[in-house]
Motif scaffolding. Structure first.
Motif, PDB file in Angstrom:
ATOM      1  N   SER A 182      45.342  31.078  29.024  1.00 34.96           N
ATOM      2  CA  SER A 182      45.489  30.341  30.280  1.00 34.96           C
ATOM      3  C   SER A 182      45.045  31.221  31.445  1.00 34.96           C
ATOM      4  CB  SER A 182      46.944  29.920  30.479  1.00 34.96           C
ATOM      5  OG  SER A 182      47.763  31.061  30.710  1.00 34.96           O
ATOM      6  N   VAL A 183      44.584  30.599  32.486  1.00 36.79           N
ATOM      7  CA  VAL A 183      44.135  31.323  33.667  1.00 36.79           C
ATOM      8  C   VAL A 183      45.287  32.125  34.276  1.00 36.79           C
ATOM      9  CG1 VAL A 183      43.242  31.059  36.014  1.00 36.79           C
ATOM     10  CG2 VAL A 183      42.278  29.699  34.153  1.00 36.79           C
ATOM     11  N   GLU A 184      46.524  31.589  34.162  1.00 34.52           N
ATOM     12  CA  GLU A 184      47.684  32.271  34.724  1.00 34.52           C
ATOM     13  C   GLU A 184      47.906  33.635  34.047  1.00 34.52           C
ATOM     14  OE1 GLU A 184      47.679  28.175  35.721  1.00 34.52           O
ATOM     15  OE2 GLU A 184      47.681  29.113  33.712  1.00 34.52           O
ATOM     16  N   ILE A 185      47.764  33.657  32.736  1.00 36.39           N
ATOM     17  CA  ILE A 185      47.947  34.916  32.014  1.00 36.39           C
ATOM     18  C   ILE A 185      46.834  35.895  32.374  1.00 36.39           C
ATOM     19  CG2 ILE A 185      47.913  35.989  29.732  1.00 36.39           C
ATOM     20  CD1 ILE A 185      49.376  33.572  28.651  1.00 36.39           C
ATOM     21  N   LEU A 186      45.618  35.389  32.427  1.00 40.61           N
ATOM     22  CA  LEU A 186      44.496  36.252  32.800  1.00 40.61           C
ATOM     23  C   LEU A 186      44.707  36.842  34.195  1.00 40.61           C
ATOM     24  CD1 LEU A 186      41.515  34.041  31.525  1.00 40.61           C
ATOM     25  CD2 LEU A 186      42.442  36.084  30.431  1.00 40.61           C
ATOM     26  N   GLN A 187      45.171  35.999  35.100  1.00 39.86           N
ATOM     27  CA  GLN A 187      45.387  36.450  36.470  1.00 39.86           C
ATOM     28  C   GLN A 187      46.495  37.503  36.538  1.00 39.86           C
ATOM     29  OE1 GLN A 187      43.461  34.901  39.277  1.00 39.86           O
ATOM     30  NE2 GLN A 187      44.048  36.973  39.898  1.00 39.86           N
ATOM     31  N   HIS A 188      47.563  37.273  35.783  1.00 38.91           N
ATOM     32  CA  HIS A 188      48.677  38.227  35.789  1.00 38.91           C
ATOM     33  C   HIS A 188      48.226  39.591  35.269  1.00 38.91           C
ATOM     34  CE1 HIS A 188      52.695  39.901  35.313  1.00 38.91           C
ATOM     35  NE2 HIS A 188      52.384  40.206  34.062  1.00 38.91           N
ATOM     36  N   ILE A 189      47.485  39.586  34.176  1.00 33.99           N
ATOM     37  CA  ILE A 189      47.012  40.858  33.613  1.00 33.99           C
ATOM     38  C   ILE A 189      46.078  41.544  34.598  1.00 33.99           C
ATOM     39  CG2 ILE A 189      45.723  41.938  31.731  1.00 33.99           C
ATOM     40  CD1 ILE A 189      46.678  39.649  29.919  1.00 33.99           C
ATOM     41  N   GLY A 190      45.212  40.755  35.237  1.00 29.35           N
ATOM     42  CA  GLY A 190      44.300  41.319  36.224  1.00 29.35           C
ATOM     43  C   GLY A 190      45.030  41.966  37.376  1.00 29.35           C
ATOM     44  N   ASN A 191      46.119  41.351  37.804  1.00 29.05           N
ATOM     45  CA  ASN A 191      46.895  41.903  38.916  1.00 29.05           C
ATOM     46  C   ASN A 191      47.550  43.239  38.540  1.00 29.05           C
ATOM     47  OD1 ASN A 191      46.210  39.674  40.442  1.00 29.05           O
ATOM     48  ND2 ASN A 191      48.117  38.572  40.010  1.00 29.05           N
ATOM     49  N   VAL A 192      48.120  43.306  37.335  1.00 33.21           N
ATOM     50  CA  VAL A 192      48.761  44.547  36.894  1.00 33.21           C
ATOM     51  C   VAL A 192      47.707  45.636  36.686  1.00 33.21           C
ATOM     52  CG1 VAL A 192      50.123  45.645  35.077  1.00 33.21           C
ATOM     53  CG2 VAL A 192      50.710  43.339  35.858  1.00 33.21           C
ATOM     54  N   ALA A 193      46.564  45.243  36.137  1.00 31.56           N
ATOM     55  CA  ALA A 193      45.502  46.217  35.860  1.00 31.56           C
ATOM     56  C   ALA A 193      44.948  46.840  37.131  1.00 31.56           C
ATOM     57  CB  ALA A 193      44.374  45.544  35.085  1.00 31.56           C
ATOM     58  N   SER A 194      45.147  46.184  38.249  1.00 30.99           N
ATOM     59  CA  SER A 194      44.618  46.691  39.520  1.00 30.99           C
ATOM     60  C   SER A 194      45.715  47.266  40.406  1.00 30.99           C
ATOM     61  CB  SER A 194      43.885  45.565  40.256  1.00 30.99           C
ATOM     62  OG  SER A 194      44.738  44.447  40.435  1.00 30.99           O
ATOM     63  N   SER A 195      46.856  47.619  39.791  1.00 23.79           N
ATOM     64  CA  SER A 195      47.973  48.124  40.582  1.00 23.79           C
ATOM     65  C   SER A 195      48.563  49.373  39.943  1.00 23.79           C
ATOM     66  CB  SER A 195      49.061  47.049  40.693  1.00 23.79           C
ATOM     67  OG  SER A 195      49.628  46.796  39.407  1.00 23.79           O
ATOM     68  N   VAL A 196      49.487  50.000  40.661  1.00 30.60           N
ATOM     69  CA  VAL A 196      50.255  51.134  40.145  1.00 30.60           C
ATOM     70  C   VAL A 196      51.711  50.686  40.097  1.00 30.60           C
ATOM     71  CG1 VAL A 196      50.880  53.551  40.451  1.00 30.60           C
ATOM     72  CG2 VAL A 196      48.638  52.737  41.211  1.00 30.60           C
ATOM     73  N   PRO A 197      52.239  50.401  38.903  1.00 26.89           N
ATOM     74  CA  PRO A 197      53.566  49.789  38.802  1.00 26.89           C
ATOM     75  C   PRO A 197      54.730  50.716  39.164  1.00 26.89           C
ATOM     76  CG  PRO A 197      52.306  49.525  36.763  1.00 26.89           C
ATOM     77  CD  PRO A 197      51.592  50.521  37.601  1.00 26.89           C
ATOM     78  N   ILE A 198      54.477  51.994  39.361  1.00 27.61           N
ATOM     79  CA  ILE A 198      55.551  52.947  39.644  1.00 27.61           C
ATOM     80  C   ILE A 198      55.535  53.300  41.126  1.00 27.61           C
ATOM     81  CG2 ILE A 198      56.443  55.247  39.159  1.00 27.61           C
ATOM     82  CD1 ILE A 198      55.319  55.063  36.380  1.00 27.61           C
ATOM     83  N   GLU A 199      56.700  53.209  41.766  1.00 29.01           N
ATOM     84  CA  GLU A 199      56.810  53.546  43.180  1.00 29.01           C
ATOM     85  C   GLU A 199      56.641  55.048  43.384  1.00 29.01           C
ATOM     86  OE1 GLU A 199      57.186  51.624  45.792  1.00 29.01           O
ATOM     87  OE2 GLU A 199      57.224  49.736  44.668  1.00 29.01           O
TER      88      GLU A 199
END
Length: 1039
Positions: A626-643
């Motif tokens: 689904s586009v939603e899953i693709l979008q979610h993965i794309g968002n995480v892949a372009s971020s740094v999840p640790i503060e």
């Protein structure tokens, strides 16, 4: 039992310094008096005082060098002599220090006749005697000499150990005797000692346990106990280990008097195991005297050795043992260690036994097996597997380690206390094959360690026909193990009790320290390389001795009978019982008519296939998301999840670029991979990516591990922050090894079908150093051993002017090993695509779009079976502006496209197309650009093969039929003899029923995969582009 940590007192350098400052004035006076005499006596007796002076007191645990060196040694030595002369002449801290360090107690007791409970032998007989400086020096020198003597045996005693059961060779290939070992009384002089000193009592240092509960013993007894410990049937190499605690642990287990004793029950059990080992070989020799068996005769003690290791390990908590070994002794191990049914072994010798239809099978001494059973010694349920292995003797080593690591990973065994590996080696192979070294160097790497392997070397002192003096440069075949500080226990295989004790200690070592250990079973080979071989051609003297050799079973049985442990009748009954077991199994074996390869599977996947071993379906679900899953993965892949995590500025730009692509629903190669991996993690599929520099990516495109720019070793793996309940993602840079690491990952992938295990080469052509794994295990493993495996190989490939070694992944080699018949056009069915995959031995793809890469990775898991997947991955396409895919190509309902047809102007009017170009991979983009430049979009159609093998016959036939007037060409950027042409040409001709020629466009044949000259590279590229769009290029030519 662990050694007492209080035995060795820690040295306090700050205390030494303060005390030294206070006592300096006293020392200067005394130094002038004693130092010259000390130097003189040291010179006379050639004793190296300083390096060994009180080494047990001043060695820091874990350090490889003593504190006492240089000026420190002089200073402390001077202070020590001052204290000996008058304890009150030094600072009270020095007095307390020397008194509590188990050295010399001067005071009044020094002047008395000392008992063994004191510190020194008698040096004076009354308080009235004066202690002269010479006497003091002699006392100190003698004690230091004894310490040096003890250390010499601990370090070099193995050189004179009686290891060869034949008594004709020296296990270390050197007939010389170390000069510091007291093998005759005259050698005492080396230490400044004399035969008259033999009955003097010496205080023992804490670096030895030969005294047992006695703190001091005579020199005569010291020599006797050292000889017994280090120079009999066990040779110990461990003093190179740079951990004091570990050295103490080994010393305690071998030096302590009385440890190497067996109860009568233990002796009878050992004899029973020897009976089974020996009589099994003799049974095979009687029944099949002219068959190759690669028996273990001459090292029958191997079976009791392995069983002891397993028994002790299970008692320490292990419940899963994974083994690897060469062919010698394999049948015996299968029968008496793994406990495979004897009839299934014996039927392998039947020449009338029919092969099943499951594959080619393999010879009996290569087969593996998986067994769950009760361990009779501990009464615990255990799992055992012996991995199948080709004749490439040591090639199985990393495979075993990979499987062991995987089993540990999936059962949560983070310390190796539940799952362990045992590797059996031959002496010549252990010393000669580089994969041994590669595997050792994985042993302590975080993502590869199995927390200790027990290595058993069957050292029959010959390699096929080659004398060990011509087969290795090292003293022992086991010297390679020194690189990882693994202790090495050499043992004479004709002493079963010594072997058993060594194996017990080795298992305890592995349980205690989670490190590798080597057992060198010094033995002989009773027959030739195989039972049909004549060894007298090349080793006449050795085999004359072997012919006279009394078998170890007979020796040990006679020993036990003489000791009254058992009677001759009981011994003969033991033999008769096992012989009867073999005969009964032999009778049952005659009923076996078909060789069922699946009964020899070493890594079953319970529940994945049907009970008959077939896939549960022959369909594959769509691989889109689904586009939603693709979008979610794309968002995480372009971020740094640790503060509070600081990343590199250049990486910030990379993440911003990913975020922009995700926003526009576009993916490049790295983002497509991210989405494939991430979506599988969401579905509970463990993903493991291993190889050289894979965390960042060879071409700096992946960045799956982020590194904090301010805090060392602080990292972040965003892939593990996608979902709260996701499967774990493992990405790990490997050592600079292909053979070892690929074998390791193959073993890892063997364990769990519901895991995606990928190995990436730094450059595709580096796979050639792992050719053995490719040939012997991956391409043929299922056919030989019914072993499914879904490993994925990522091989960067492409002709980009980078020279011969960084261009080609050598796809022709992989294609040559494909089993598909090039002369037969397959029958089409509704299950054609999936069944083609099921019937192949591996899958080879060269994706030209990120979407294709995404789909093929997901398909690898969604298929109802597992096949190795070879992906020729790009280099320049990683950042090519045209090599991007839209979410629409990856959304729900989409699948992997085996070919990508032309969807441009040519496809709109196919009857007018004059040339149809087939290609694969990167060259498509160069062809497409050239077609635009030449304005030939209507005349030339370009079709991409994303999947090369299995060959997409059905889809290509449709495309060829679509363009009835087009000339067919195959274009590749590789040289003609390298690449795909020899594979695709016969298949194209079968597809067109030999009615239309398929012309070759590409570089000419070459012995090298690519040129090293940039200008030549560009000239060759332009040449193939010119030919591709020259519509008259093949006029007048015939096939």
């Amino acid at each position: 039992m662990r050694p007492n940590p209080n035995r060795a007192r820690k040295f306090q350098p700050e205390r030494l310094y303060i005390a030294g400052k206070t006592a300096m004035n006293h020392l200067r006076t005394l130094t002038a008096k004693f130092k010259p005499q000390t130097v003189k006596r040291l010179t006379q007796h050639n004793v190296a005082m300083r390096p060994v002076l009180l080494s047990r007191l001043y060695s820091i645990p874990g350090a490889s060098e003593h504190f006492l060196n240089g000026s420190n040694s002089n200073y402390l030595e001077e202070m020590y002599y001052a204290w000996l002369a008058n304890p009150k002449s030094v600072h009270k801290s020095w007095d307390k220090f020397f008194r509590t360090s188990n050295v010399i107690v001067p005071s009044d007791s020094l002047l008395d006749s000392l008992s063994p409970s004191g510190s020194l032998p008698a040096v004076a007989h009354s308080k009235s005697r004066t202690v002269t400086p010479a006497k003091v020096e002699k006392i100190v020198e003698d004690h230091l000499a004894v310490q040096s003597l003890i250390r010499a045996y601990q370090t070099r005693g193995h050189h004179v150990a009686q290891l060869d059961p034949l008594g004709i060779l020296h296990a270390d290939l050197d007939s010389g005797i170390p000069f510091d070992l007291v093998t005759s009384m005259d050698k005492l002089g080396f230490y400044g000692l004399h035969e008259s000193d033999l009955d003097k009592v010496f205080r023992l240092p804490t670096t030895t346990f030969i005294g047992g509960n006695e703190p001091a013993i005579s020199l005569r007894e010291i020599l006797k106990r050292l000889e017994k410990t280090y120079c009999r049937h066990i040779g110990l190499e461990f003093m190179f280990i740079n951990d004091v605690d570990q050295c103490q642990w080994i010393r305690q287990r071998f030096e302590t008097p009385g440890l190497l004793k067996f109860t009568n029950k233990e002796k009878r059990k050992l004899l029973a195991r020897l009976v089974r080992s020996t009589r099994f070989e003799e049974f095979l020799a009687r029944k099949w005297s002219s068959e190759k068996r690669f028996g273990v005769e001459g090292c029958e003690v191997l079976i009791p050795a392995l069983k002891t290791i397993i028994d002790v390990s299970i008692s320490e908590g292990v419940d899963n043992v994974i083994m690897g070994m060469p062919h010698r002794g394999r049948l015996n191990v299968l029968a008496n260690v793994i406990r495979k049914d004897l009839e299934q072994i014996f039927c392998q010798f039947d020449p009338k036994l029919e092969a099943s239809e499951e594959g080619s099978g393999d010879v009996k001494y290569h087969l593996g097996v998986y067994q769950e059973r009760i361990n009779r010694t501990t009464n615990k349920h255990i799992t055992m597997s012996l991995m199948a292995n080709p004749s490439h003797l040591e090639a199985v080593n990393p495979v075993v380690q990979g499987k062991t690591k995987a089993v540990q990973f999936y059962c949560g065994d983070t310390t190796g206390q539940k799952v362990m590996s045992i590797l059996v080696h031959g002496d010549a192979a252990f010393a000669g094959q580089g994969i041994v070294y590669e595997t050792f160097h994985l042993s302590d790497l975080p993502s590869y360690t199995t927390h200790g392997t027990i290595h058993v070397v069957v050292n029959n002192q010959i390699g096929f026909t080659t004398d060990p003096r011509m087969a290795r440069s090292s003293p022992y075949p086991t010297d390679v193990a020194r690189v990882v500080n693994a202790p090495i226990f050499h043992v004479n295989s004709d002493d079963p009790e010594a072997v058993t004790y060594v194996c017990k200690v080795a298992a305890e070592w592995r349980s205690t320290y989670n490190k590798d250990v080597i057992i060198d079973l010094v033995c002989y080979r009773k027959r030739g390389h195989n039972e049909m071989d004549e060894p007298m051609f090349t080793q006449p003297l050795m085999y004359k001795q072997i012919q006279q050799q009394v078998p170890v079973l007979k020796k040990y049985a006679d020993k036990l009978i003489s000791e009254g442990v058992l009677t001759l009748q009981e011994y003969e009954e033991e033999i008769a019982v096992y012989d009867r077991i073999c005969e009964e199994a032999y009778t049952r074996a005659k009923d076996e008519k078909i060789h069922q390869i699946k009964e020899w599977l070493d890594s079953p996947w319970l529940g994945f296939f049907t009970q008959s071993g077939e896939p549960k379906s022959m369909t594959c679900a769509p691989t889109g998301l689904s586009v939603e899953i693709l979008q979610h993965i794309g968002n995480v892949a372009s971020s740094v999840p640790i503060e509070g995590f600081t990343i590199h500025g250049g990486l910030s730009r990379v993440l911003r670029g990913r975020a922009e692509m995700a926003k526009n629903q576009i993916v490049d190669w790295s983002l497509a991979e991210y989405m494939a991996f991430g979506s599988l993690l969401k579905e509970g599929i463990h993903v493991r990516l291993s190889g050289q520099d894979v965390e960042r990516g060879t071409f700096s495109h992946r960045h799956h591990v982020l590194h904090d720019q301010d805090i060392d070793k602080k990292t972040c793996v965003p892939m593990n922050h996608l979902w709260s309940d996701q499967a774990p993602y493992t990405v790990c840079n490997s050592s600079l090894s292909e053979f070892g690491v690929l074998g390791f990952e193959l073993g890892f992938a063997m364990t769990n079908p519901n895991a995606l295990v990928c190995w990436e080469a730094q450059f595709g052509d580096f796979n050639n150093t792992a050719q053995c794994i490719l040939d012997q295990f991956i391409s043929s493993g299922q056919s030989k051993w019914v072993r499914n495996n879904g490993i994925v190989l990522l091989l960067p490939h492409g002709m980009e002017g980078m020279g011969p070694e960084h261009s080609s992944a050598r796809p022709e080699r992989f294609l040559q090993m494909c089993i598909e018949d090039s002369d037969v056009y397959p029958k089409y069915t509704e299950e054609f695509e999936v069944r083609q995959l099921f019937e192949c031995n591996w899958i080879i793809v060269n994706c030209s779009t990120p979407a294709s890469y995404f789909h093929v990775l997901r398909r690898q898991i969604l298929l109802p079976f597992r096949k190795p997947l070879i992906i020729l991955t790009p280099k320049s396409l990683l950042r090519h502006p045209e090599a991007k895919s839209h979410f629409d190509e990856m959304k729900t309902g989409t699948t992997f496209q085996r070919i990508i047809p032309d969807e441009g102007l040519a496809a709109q009017n196919p009857n007018h197309v004059k040339r149809l170009i087939f290609c694969t991979g990167k060259v498509y983009y160069e062809l497409a650009k050239e077609r635009i430049n030449r304005k030939m979009e209507k005349e030339v159609a370009i079709i991409r093969l994303e999947q090369i093998s299995p060959f997409p016959f059905d889809l290509l036939k449709m495309e060829i039929d679509k363009y009835p007037n087009a000339e067919l060409t195959w274009c590749q950027e590789e040289h003609k003899n390298i690449g795909y042409f020899d594979y695709v040409r016969p298949r194209f001709r079968v597809t067109v029923q030999f009615k239309r020629p398929v012309w070759y466009v590409g570089r000419d044949s070459s012995p090298a995969p690519a040129t090293g000259n940039k200008n030549t590279h560009l000239t060759e590229l332009q040449g193939l582009l010119d030919t591709s769009f020259n519509l008259q290029a093949f006029e007048g030519m015939t096939v």
